[in-house]
Design an enzyme around this catalytic site. Sequence first.
Site, PDB file in Angstrom:
ATOM      1  N   ASP A   9      20.651   1.297   8.204  1.00  0.00           N
ATOM      2  CA  ASP A   9      21.380   2.320   8.955  1.00  0.00           C
ATOM      3  C   ASP A   9      22.001   1.601  10.155  1.00  0.00           C
ATOM      4  OD1 ASP A   9      19.333   2.023  10.791  1.00  0.00           O
ATOM      5  OD2 ASP A   9      18.757   4.141  10.835  1.00  0.00           O
ATOM      6  N   HIS A  10      22.516   2.358  11.117  1.00  0.00           N
ATOM      7  CA  HIS A  10      23.184   1.717  12.252  1.00  0.00           C
ATOM      8  C   HIS A  10      22.230   0.805  13.030  1.00  0.00           C
ATOM      9  CE1 HIS A  10      21.555   5.651  13.267  1.00  0.00           C
ATOM     10  NE2 HIS A  10      21.322   5.189  14.478  1.00  0.00           N
ATOM     11  N   CYS A  66      15.944  -0.136   8.978  1.00  0.00           N
ATOM     12  CA  CYS A  66      16.345   0.877   9.961  1.00  0.00           C
ATOM     13  C   CYS A  66      15.781   0.426  11.309  1.00  0.00           C
ATOM     14  CB  CYS A  66      15.903   2.275   9.547  1.00  0.00           C
ATOM     15  SG  CYS A  66      14.126   2.524   9.377  1.00  0.00           S
ATOM     16  N   GLY A  67      15.664   1.329  12.256  1.00  0.00           N
ATOM     17  CA  GLY A  67      15.226   0.911  13.590  1.00  0.00           C
ATOM     18  C   GLY A  67      13.800   0.396  13.588  1.00  0.00           C
ATOM     19  N   THR A  68      12.882   1.217  13.104  1.00  0.00           N
ATOM     20  CA  THR A  68      11.472   0.813  13.038  1.00  0.00           C
ATOM     21  C   THR A  68      11.063   0.341  11.647  1.00  0.00           C
ATOM     22  OG1 THR A  68      10.868   3.075  12.437  1.00  0.00           O
ATOM     23  CG2 THR A  68      10.786   2.499  14.798  1.00  0.00           C
ATOM     24  N   GLY A  69      11.787   0.770  10.648  1.00  0.00           N
ATOM     25  CA  GLY A  69      11.399   0.554   9.248  1.00  0.00           C
ATOM     26  C   GLY A  69      10.610   1.727   8.696  1.00  0.00           C
ATOM     27  N   GLY A  71      11.237   5.136   8.688  1.00  0.00           N
ATOM     28  CA  GLY A  71      11.998   6.128   7.928  1.00  0.00           C
ATOM     29  C   GLY A  71      12.385   5.601   6.555  1.00  0.00           C
ATOM     30  N   HIS A  99      -0.581  -9.033  -3.250  1.00  0.00           N
ATOM     31  CA  HIS A  99      -1.523  -7.981  -3.650  1.00  0.00           C
ATOM     32  C   HIS A  99      -0.848  -6.690  -4.093  1.00  0.00           C
ATOM     33  CE1 HIS A  99      -5.401  -9.634  -1.530  1.00  0.00           C
ATOM     34  NE2 HIS A  99      -4.768 -10.553  -2.247  1.00  0.00           N
ATOM     35  N   ASN A 100       0.331  -6.394  -3.591  1.00  0.00           N
ATOM     36  CA  ASN A 100       0.972  -5.099  -3.854  1.00  0.00           C
ATOM     37  C   ASN A 100       2.214  -5.200  -4.737  1.00  0.00           C
ATOM     38  OD1 ASN A 100       0.263  -4.990  -0.489  1.00  0.00           O
ATOM     39  ND2 ASN A 100      -0.870  -3.673  -1.898  1.00  0.00           N
ATOM     40  N   ARG A 110      14.853  -2.912  15.130  1.00  0.00           N
ATOM     41  CA  ARG A 110      14.611  -2.839  16.575  1.00  0.00           C
ATOM     42  C   ARG A 110      13.229  -3.383  16.928  1.00  0.00           C
ATOM     43  NH1 ARG A 110      17.033   3.320  17.170  1.00  0.00           N
ATOM     44  NH2 ARG A 110      19.224   2.726  17.389  1.00  0.00           N
ATOM     45  N   ARG A 133      -6.817  -8.412 -10.790  1.00  0.00           N
ATOM     46  CA  ARG A 133      -7.391  -7.150 -10.300  1.00  0.00           C
ATOM     47  C   ARG A 133      -6.369  -6.325  -9.522  1.00  0.00           C
ATOM     48  NH1 ARG A 133      -8.878 -11.110  -6.754  1.00  0.00           N
ATOM     49  NH2 ARG A 133      -8.848 -10.646  -4.525  1.00  0.00           N
ATOM     50  N   HIS A 134      -5.364  -7.007  -8.983  1.00  0.00           N
ATOM     51  CA  HIS A 134      -4.345  -6.270  -8.232  1.00  0.00           C
ATOM     52  C   HIS A 134      -3.448  -5.458  -9.162  1.00  0.00           C
ATOM     53  CE1 HIS A 134      -5.815  -8.330  -4.767  1.00  0.00           C
ATOM     54  NE2 HIS A 134      -5.618  -9.500  -5.348  1.00  0.00           N
ATOM     55  N   ARG A 137      -5.244  -2.252  -9.857  1.00  0.00           N
ATOM     56  CA  ARG A 137      -5.136  -1.314  -8.724  1.00  0.00           C
ATOM     57  C   ARG A 137      -3.768  -0.650  -8.687  1.00  0.00           C
ATOM     58  NH1 ARG A 137      -8.406  -5.711  -5.023  1.00  0.00           N
ATOM     59  NH2 ARG A 137     -10.452  -5.167  -5.873  1.00  0.00           N
TER      60      ARG A 137
HETATM   61  C1  RB5 Z   1      17.747   5.815  14.218  1.00  0.00           C
HETATM   62  O1  RB5 Z   1      17.886   6.124  15.560  1.00  0.00           O
HETATM   63  C2  RB5 Z   1      16.275   5.660  13.868  1.00  0.00           C
HETATM   64  O2  RB5 Z   1      15.645   6.909  13.898  1.00  0.00           O
HETATM   65  C3  RB5 Z   1      16.134   5.049  12.495  1.00  0.00           C
HETATM   66  O3  RB5 Z   1      16.781   3.824  12.489  1.00  0.00           O
HETATM   67  C4  RB5 Z   1      14.730   4.751  12.017  1.00  0.00           C
HETATM   68  O4  RB5 Z   1      14.020   3.994  12.949  1.00  0.00           O
HETATM   69  C5  RB5 Z   1      13.960   5.904  11.511  1.00  0.00           C
HETATM   70  O5  RB5 Z   1      12.817   5.785  11.076  1.00  0.00           O
END
Ligand code: RB5
Length: 147
Positions: A9-10, A66-69, A71, A99-100, A110, A133-134, A137
């Site tokens: 995303d942005h 995305c910003g945090t990963g 979403g 493992h996954n 971010r 074993r993985h 699972r």
């Molecule tokens: C966008 O502002 C932010 O919400 C998105 O990038 C993401 O971090 C959502 O989980």
Amino acid sequence: MPSVIIGADHAGYTLKESIKPLLEALGYNITDAGPHNEASVDYPDYGNQVAQAVASGNYDCGILICGTGLGMSMVANRYPEIRAALCNDLFSAIMSRRHNDANILVLGGRVVGITLAEEIVRAWATTPFDGGRHSDRLNKFCRCRDA
Ligand code: RB5
């Protein structure tokens, strides 16, 4: 040549662009699902596109940013065929493959800087699944609703 589809995303756009040369150097055939600029977009639009493409078997793996990963992880893991791993550290990236058998790598644009992100992508792309074993699972994933 292995294939990867990438999307963001942005908040992940800049990192998505930054890791493309590394993916090329690692020998991947890259499909960029977008976005293609920093204008504000909704991460589920790109998360769904990449997850559907990997789930359908058209690509070997995917990368979402995305910003945090968070979403992108939530969206991608709604698909039964997808094992999306949010890896903002190197150890998680390696273990998500060993493992996954993660088939989508998720990064927080971010959260991690470009140098760490490159190390994460390199490790994720070059670490094989341990199997054994993985595998047993992973085969139990489909029983989550029955547990
Ligand atoms: C966008 O502002 C932010 O919400 C998105 O990038 C993401 O971090 C959502 O989980």
